[in-house]
Structure formats: C-alpha cells, structure tokens
Design an enzyme around this catalytic site. Structure first.
Site, PDB file in Angstrom:
ATOM      1  N   LYS A 101       3.488 -62.750  28.365  1.00 42.29           N
ATOM      2  CA  LYS A 101       4.465 -63.746  27.936  1.00 42.29           C
ATOM      3  C   LYS A 101       4.644 -64.792  29.010  1.00 42.29           C
ATOM      4  O   LYS A 101       4.843 -64.407  30.160  1.00 42.29           O
ATOM      5  CB  LYS A 101       5.786 -63.025  27.673  1.00 42.29           C
ATOM      6  CG  LYS A 101       6.955 -63.929  27.405  1.00 42.29           C
ATOM      7  CD  LYS A 101       8.190 -63.095  27.262  1.00 42.29           C
ATOM      8  CE  LYS A 101       9.376 -64.031  27.168  1.00 42.29           C
ATOM      9  NZ  LYS A 101      10.617 -63.341  27.141  1.00 42.29           N
ATOM     10  N   LYS A 152       5.411 -60.652  32.355  1.00 40.63           N
ATOM     11  CA  LYS A 152       6.343 -61.693  31.933  1.00 40.63           C
ATOM     12  C   LYS A 152       6.529 -62.654  33.097  1.00 40.63           C
ATOM     13  O   LYS A 152       7.021 -62.278  34.160  1.00 40.63           O
ATOM     14  CB  LYS A 152       7.674 -61.039  31.580  1.00 40.63           C
ATOM     15  CG  LYS A 152       8.740 -62.026  31.205  1.00 40.63           C
ATOM     16  CD  LYS A 152       9.950 -61.266  30.719  1.00 40.63           C
ATOM     17  CE  LYS A 152      11.058 -62.193  30.321  1.00 40.63           C
ATOM     18  NZ  LYS A 152      12.192 -61.441  29.804  1.00 40.63           N
TER      19      LYS A 152
HETATM   20  C1  PBG Z   1      14.645 -62.383  29.035  1.00 41.38           C
HETATM   21  C2  PBG Z   1      13.963 -63.051  27.895  1.00 41.38           C
HETATM   22  C3  PBG Z   1      13.349 -64.310  27.932  1.00 41.38           C
HETATM   23  C4  PBG Z   1      12.869 -64.569  26.645  1.00 41.38           C
HETATM   24  C5  PBG Z   1      13.128 -63.458  25.871  1.00 41.38           C
HETATM   25  N1  PBG Z   1      13.822 -62.520  26.660  1.00 41.38           N
HETATM   26  C6  PBG Z   1      13.048 -65.196  29.048  1.00 41.38           C
HETATM   27  C7  PBG Z   1      14.050 -65.615  29.991  1.00 41.38           C
HETATM   28  O1  PBG Z   1      15.132 -66.108  29.610  1.00 41.38           O
HETATM   29  O2  PBG Z   1      13.765 -65.512  31.187  1.00 41.38           O
HETATM   30  C8  PBG Z   1      12.194 -65.832  26.231  1.00 41.38           C
HETATM   31  C9  PBG Z   1      11.616 -65.887  24.871  1.00 41.38           C
HETATM   32  C10 PBG Z   1      11.310 -67.251  24.395  1.00 41.38           C
HETATM   33  O3  PBG Z   1      11.367 -68.235  25.152  1.00 41.38           O
HETATM   34  O4  PBG Z   1      10.977 -67.374  23.216  1.00 41.38           O
HETATM   35  N2  PBG Z   1      15.129 -61.138  28.765  1.00 41.38           N
END
Ligand code: PBG
Length: 309
Positions: free
Chosen positions: A236, A183
């Site tokens: 991601k 991520k």
């Molecule tokens: C963090 C989280 C994020 C997303 C889902 N869970 C990223 C973040 O805020 O750093 C992003 C998903 C999206 O942008 O669709 N737990």
C-alpha cells in the site's frame, strides 16, 4: 486480454458511522461516503448485485480519546456493522481494518508513550506494547462479530503475531488475517484521512510507516508478516509501488493484496473532471497494471465501476 482480472479479485472499502439514514459526502473524496449501518446495507446490496463479494470496513466513531477506547468496546461501530452485514449477506467476505488512528484523539495509529519519555521532534513516540494490546482487543471484538478477516494497519512491530495469538486464545482460529505488511509513509492518503478524520495532529507517520526509497525493508516487512501468520499480505499504496508488488509476488508464496488508495483514486476523478482523460479508460489501465504486477486482490474505491465492465 492476457490479464485475468475477476470480480473475486476486487475488495471494496467502506466507511461506517453511527446513527441512521446517514450517507455523508467526504471532503476531497468525490463519489465516496460515510454510511450509517442501514444505508451501508443498501449500498452493499448494490455492490453484491454487481458481483463484488469482498469488503473492507473502516469505522468512524463519534468520540475519540487518548486510548482509542471506542475501537474495542463491545458494541464498537465496526462490530455492530459486521453483525448486521453478516445477517443480510452471510457469504460476503467481510474484512475489517484494525487500527487506532480514527479513534484516538491525536490521530496516530498507536498509543503514545508516557509524557516525558519522548519528545515531539523524534519519530519514536509509539508505545508498541500497549498498542499491541489494544489492536488485539479490536481484532477479537471484530472476530466475535463475525469478521472473516481482520486487517491490522497500524504498522506496530509484531502486530500480526499478537493478533493471531489473541484470536486463537479466544477461540477464533478460523478468523484470518490480512496484514498491511508493506505500508509506506505516503503522500497518497489525504482523502482517506478526511473520511476517517484521522490525520495526525502532530508529527507524521514516518516512524512506523515505511520509507518509499527503501524497497529492501518493504520485502523484509512482508516476510515478517508471513512468518507471524498473515494469510494475505498487502502492499500500500499500489500504483507507485508496482515494483514492490512484483518482487513480493516472485519472492513469496502468499496471496498479495494491493491497496489502490484514496489519493490515487482522487487523481483519476479530478483529472476526469478537468476533461484530461476518460475516467473509465483510466481506471481500466490502472487496475490492469496492478493485476499485471501480480496482485491477487485489489482494494479499490473504483470497485463498482470495475464490476460494471
Ligand atoms: C492508517 C490507514 C491509512 C489508510 C488506511 N488506514 C493511511 C494513513 O492515514 O496513514 C489510507 C487508505 C487510503 O488512502 O485509501 N491506519
């Protein structure tokens, strides 16, 4: 078409809030909503009718605190939703996001160290041990409600191993784990942070999310999650990281999920609004390219549109 994209490959994200009869628009996130459980059930019925059979749930609590305690109390919003969803749709695959950022007042994905032991300029302010305890509690609460997969997204070191152990110890051996393994600290998360009200109130997430110019550490993180017991590993965002998906696919023998995130989705929507491109055609090209790179599952806010092809 040589790309074998099936409805089974698609996972639809949802945001759930408390109360009833709520279907709220989200700023800068066209076409997406926060649903109360009753209306969420209705929307899932439509999704299922279109043939999509997997969802990923995000809870948006009414209250936040320094420890994110709304995330793991027994009747947390996600567990409440999972119970109702499983009553209505026992065969739907329900995945739940396991993180603290939406529940914690400062918006970071973990619990912050004791005051005085860190400074706001440095990256290293997360208390990993305390965070693992909290994430494990959340995962067990979701499993108890009937989640098929729990999906840790805090990027805390050892989160998959800690959650696997907690699930097993509590009798949830069958609950699987989809790790947010690679991520990245990305610019593509803006609309999501509006949806979950989870933007960090200070600093950024670069201390725990990955550096996009370092593909090696992404593959190492995926390997760690596999070794720790992840059943699905995730990359991601998706579109700017097709190379990572491809490398992971070639290197590892585990199902790979790619998260076509909120910013990627919003670009398509805003461009279509400007008449720059045909939305449906654009979505097709994007989703096929993610599949072509090697994703076994694609988490996407375009899920319904894709199912209609
Ligand atoms: C963090 C989280 C994020 C997303 C889902 N869970 C990223 C973040 O805020 O750093 C992003 C998903 C999206 O942008 O669709 N737990």
């Amino acid at each position: 078409m040589g790309i074998n994209l099936k409805k089974d490959n698609i996972i639809c994200p949802y945001f759930v809030v408390g109360g009833s009869n709520r279907k709220e628009k989200i700023r800068s996130f066209p076409g997406q909503h926060r649903f109360s459980i009753d209306l969420l059930i209705k929307d899932i019925r439509q999704l299922k009718a279109l043939g999509v059979n997997k969802i990923l749930l995000f809870g948006v609590p009414g209250k936040k605190d320094e420890l994110g305690s709304q995330a793991h109390k027994k009747d947390n919003i996600v567990s409440l939703a999972v119970r109702r969803i499983k009553e209505g749709f026992p065969h739907l695959t329900v995945m739940t996001d396991v993180c603290l950022c939406a529940y914690i007042s400062h918006g970071h994905c973990g619990i912050i160290r004791e005051p005085g032991t860190w400074d706001r300029e440095s990256d290293n302010f997360i208390d990993n041990k305390k965070t693992l305890v909290a994430l494990s509690k959340i995962a067990v609460a979701h499993a108890e409600a009937g989640a098929d997969y729990v999906s840790p997204s805090a990027m805390a070191k050892g989160q998959v191993a800690a959650i696997r152990r907690a699930l097993d110890e509590n009798g949830y051996r069958k609950t699987k784990i989809m790790g947010y393994s690679a991520k990245f600290a990305s610019n593509f998360y803006g609309p999501f942070r509006n949806a979950a009200d989870s933007a960090p109130k200070f600093g950024d997430r670069k201390g725990y999310q990955l550096d996009y110019s370092d593909p090696g550490s992404a593959l190492a993180e995926i390997k760690e999650d596999i070794d720790e017991g992840a059943d699905i590993v995730m990359v991601k965002p998706a579109l700017a990281y097709l190379d990572i998906i491809k490398s992971a696919k070639l290197k590892f023998d585990k199902p790979i999920a790619a998260y076509n995130v909120s910013g990627e989705y919003a670009l398509v929507k805003y461009g279509a609004k400007q008449g720059l491109w045909d939305e449906g055609e654009m979505v097709k090209e994007i989703i096929v390219s993610i599949k072509r790179a090697g994703a076994d599952y694609i988490i996407t806010y375009h899920a319904k549109e894709i199912a209609k092809w």
